[in-house]
Design a protein around this motif. Structure first.
Motif, PDB file in Angstrom:
ATOM      1  N   HIS A  69       0.816  -1.209   0.000  1.00 14.00           N
ATOM      2  CA  HIS A  69       0.000   0.000   0.000  1.00 14.00           C
ATOM      3  C   HIS A  69       0.853   1.264   0.000  1.00 14.00           C
ATOM      4  O   HIS A  69       0.399   2.317  -0.469  1.00 14.00           O
ATOM      5  N   THR A  70       2.072   1.202   0.522  1.00 14.60           N
ATOM      6  CA  THR A  70       2.941   2.377   0.491  1.00 14.60           C
ATOM      7  C   THR A  70       3.527   2.599  -0.905  1.00 14.60           C
ATOM      8  O   THR A  70       3.907   3.718  -1.245  1.00 14.60           O
ATOM      9  N   ASP A  73      -0.332   4.158  -4.870  1.00 14.06           N
ATOM     10  CA  ASP A  73      -1.217   5.216  -4.381  1.00 14.06           C
ATOM     11  C   ASP A  73      -2.662   4.856  -4.700  1.00 14.06           C
ATOM     12  O   ASP A  73      -3.151   5.110  -5.800  1.00 14.06           O
ATOM     13  N   PRO A  75      -6.476   5.464  -4.134  1.00 10.18           N
ATOM     14  CA  PRO A  75      -7.373   6.514  -3.633  1.00 10.18           C
ATOM     15  C   PRO A  75      -8.464   5.948  -2.732  1.00 10.18           C
ATOM     16  O   PRO A  75      -8.798   4.761  -2.803  1.00 10.18           O
ATOM     17  N   GLU A 209      -0.458   6.737 -10.436  1.00  8.00           N
ATOM     18  CA  GLU A 209      -0.762   6.060  -9.169  1.00  8.00           C
ATOM     19  C   GLU A 209       0.356   5.115  -8.736  1.00  8.00           C
ATOM     20  O   GLU A 209       0.427   4.717  -7.572  1.00  8.00           O
ATOM     21  N   GLY A 212       4.900   5.646  -6.757  1.00  8.88           N
ATOM     22  CA  GLY A 212       5.576   5.238  -5.529  1.00  8.88           C
ATOM     23  C   GLY A 212       6.747   4.328  -5.837  1.00  8.88           C
ATOM     24  O   GLY A 212       7.752   4.322  -5.111  1.00  8.88           O
TER      25      GLY A 212
END
Length: 244
Positions: A69-70, A73, A75, A209, A212
């Motif tokens: 999850h880190t 991204d 929403p 998204e 990361g």
């Protein structure tokens, strides 16, 4: 329609058997993701590979899920769809090769993007502090499908090994030997920044998204360069992940 809306539409309602949810095999078949577009297919492939990475040793830890999850991204409101797909993909590690091949096909022209994906899988594997033998075998198999040879795989793996201090070997992260000259160090740093900057990944078609993945790589490169230059008594001039 956003990537997450596309994913929701592709998944349909598994409980009601609508959309592609007529069966797990159909849901997890990457060839069925084409209608969602390149970005949706890439995102779903990353989710599937990450889920199967987490279950490779037979146990999915909270830290592994949290690490995922880190890196992605997600929403507010889309978590349920992603977590459902993640849970379905965890049911069996079999079939991971189809996702790996899908990712390589989508980004055959961007080895740096493939390296980011492998980095993310390493991050998940090391989240609980120990890389199981089955996890390492999984990572090596994905690396081979991505087109990396055994030497490159070992280089990437070494970037994720923690030293007794709890840090990573900065020279391994930069792909350099400790006796490298200052000029060679600067050139290698600039080359790595050019290859892995988030702006470059967006230009290659990686969804925002998933930035990361690129941001984590840039942070690792910057930290390694800072540590090496400071150890040499110099002040590092770092490149921001947000700069162009």
């Amino acid at each position: 329609m956003s990537i997450w809306q596309q994913i929701a539409a592709l998944l349909g309602s598994f409980s009601q058997g609508t959309g592609l949810a007529g069966g797990i095999a159909s849901i997890l078949d990457p060839d069925n993701w084409a209608p969602g577009g390149r970005e949706a297919a890439f995102t779903m492939s990353i989710i599937a590979l990450s889920a199967k990475m987490a279950v490779a040793d037979g146990v999915v830890s909270r830290r592994e899920v949290s690490t995922f999850h880190t890196l992605v991204d997600i929403p507010e409101g889309a978590d349920a769809h992603v977590d459902r797909f993640f849970a379905l993909a965890q049911q069996d590690v079999a079939g991971f090769d189809s996702y790996a091949r899908k990712v390589r096909k989508l980004f055959a022209d961007s080895p740096a993007t493939l390296e980011h994906v492998l980095d993310a899988l390493f991050e998940i594997a090391t989240a609980d502090g120990f890389v199981h033998g089955d996890e390492m075998a999984y990572l090596e198999a994905v690396s081979e499908i991505f087109g990396f040879d055994s030497v490159r795989f070992e280089q990437i793996a070494s970037q994720h090994v923690l030293l007794p201090t709890g840090n990573r070997d900065p020279y391994a992260v930069l792909g350099l030997a400790p006796d490298v000259t200052d000029d060679e160090l600067r050139r290698a740093y600039r080359r790595l920044v050019a290859e892995h900057h988030p702006d470059r990944m967006i230009a290659k078609g990686v969804p925002e998204e998933l930035m990361g993945l690129a941001s984590a790589k840039m942070a690792s490169i910057n930290t390694a360069y800072r540590d090496v230059t400071r150890a040499r008594g110099k002040r590092p001039a770092l490149v921001s992940p947000q700069s162009t």
